[in-house]
Write an enzyme that holds these catalytic residues in place. Structure first.
Site, PDB file in Angstrom:
ATOM      1  N   CYS A  93      46.471  45.121 -13.463  1.00 22.74           N
ATOM      2  CA  CYS A  93      45.703  45.013 -12.143  1.00 22.74           C
ATOM      3  C   CYS A  93      44.336  44.817 -12.980  1.00 22.74           C
ATOM      4  O   CYS A  93      43.833  45.900 -13.093  1.00 22.74           O
ATOM      5  CB  CYS A  93      45.459  46.946 -11.834  1.00 22.74           C
ATOM      6  SG  CYS A  93      44.744  46.709 -10.587  1.00 22.74           S
ATOM      7  N   GLY A  94      43.816  43.500 -12.793  1.00 20.10           N
ATOM      8  CA  GLY A  94      42.763  43.279 -13.114  1.00 20.10           C
ATOM      9  C   GLY A  94      40.857  44.203 -12.380  1.00 20.10           C
ATOM     10  O   GLY A  94      39.921  43.822 -12.383  1.00 20.10           O
TER      11      GLY A  94
END
Length: 261
Positions: A101-102
């Site tokens: 999850c950036g």
């Protein structure tokens, strides 16, 4: 009792596994983010993260980088001049996120959905041979994936020149940041080039590609709806799904006639 011959049972130490460690990105003595990453090309990662997150706009805005090994993790210590440090202070965010999850840790919806940089150039033309060769060339430059089957890769592709700055990481965002950092260190940009990805295309991948100045994203997997919307708004050519059926989702004018049949 019979066992599926594809399932191997053995000591964990005998299996080739991808490395994943916390990497703290520290600016002028203050931690900005802690990301889980593969501990390779960490200077590239530090430069690329700084560029794609809008902390710096040029290589000379990072005066010094020091990689410090703490045994179970690393610090990438960077020193910024006053102007860049002021920008960082004005938009400081705390990010502590897993590789999948950036956007984890961003403290507002507006920050997560910030518009991608506008693609200001139109020098790229991708042909059918480019679209065949680019993912094949990247696939040949994935020693980490070959050993572990647990790593993503990214690179730039320039027609007539080929694959540039290939990098791997357990996190797809990190792999692209490493490409951005290597490009920045070489004094180059994404002008006239496409980002090539082994992963799906999510909104932050579009944001990072546009921040590099790349004119297109070419990916083996599909994009998200928001990634398509953002690519269209940014003027970025988006072509994805090369693993199955390639489709152009935004700005097809950078593809030569017959590139997609």
């Amino acid at each position: 009792m019979t066992r599926d011959p594809r399932i191997e049972i053995g000591p964990r130490a005998a299996l080739p596994l991808a490395d994943e460690v916390p990497v703290a990105l520290v600016y002028n003595g203050e931690t900005q983010a802690v990301m889980m990453a593969t501990p390779r090309d960490l200077e590239d990662f530090a430069r690329g993260f700084s560029l794609t997150e809008g902390i710096v706009t040029a290589a000379d805005e990072i005066e010094e980088i020091e990689i410090v090994d703490h045994g179970r993790g690393f610090e990438a210590r960077m020193w910024l001049p006053e102007a860049a440090a002021g920008r960082l202070a004005a938009r400081r965010r705390a990010m502590t996120g897993p590789v999948g999850c950036g956007l984890c840790g961003i403290d507002s919806i507006e920050a997560a959905l910030r518009p991608a940089a506008q693609v200001a150039t139109d020098a790229l033309r991708l042909s059918a041979p480019d679209l065949r060769a680019a993912p094949e060339a990247l696939r040949r430059r994935q020693p980490g994936h070959d050993a572990t089957h647990a790593m993503h890769a990214a690179a730039l592709w320039e027609p007539g020149r080929g694959l540039l700055f290939p990098r791997e990481d357990v996190g797809r965002h990190n792999a692209l940041d490493k490409v951005a950092g290597a490009c920045l260190a070489a004094g180059e940009t994404g002008r006239g080039r496409a980002v090539v990805l082994t992963s799906r295309v999510s909104v932050e991948m579009v944001q990072k590609a546009a921040a590099m100045g790349a004119e297109a994203v070419v990916a083996v997997s599909a994009p998200t709806a928001l990634a398509v919307e953002m690519a269209e708004a940014a003027g970025l050519t988006l072509l994805a799904g090369l693993k199955h059926t390639a489709r152009v989702y935004a700005h097809p004018h950078r593809l030569t006639e017959g590139a997609i049949e």
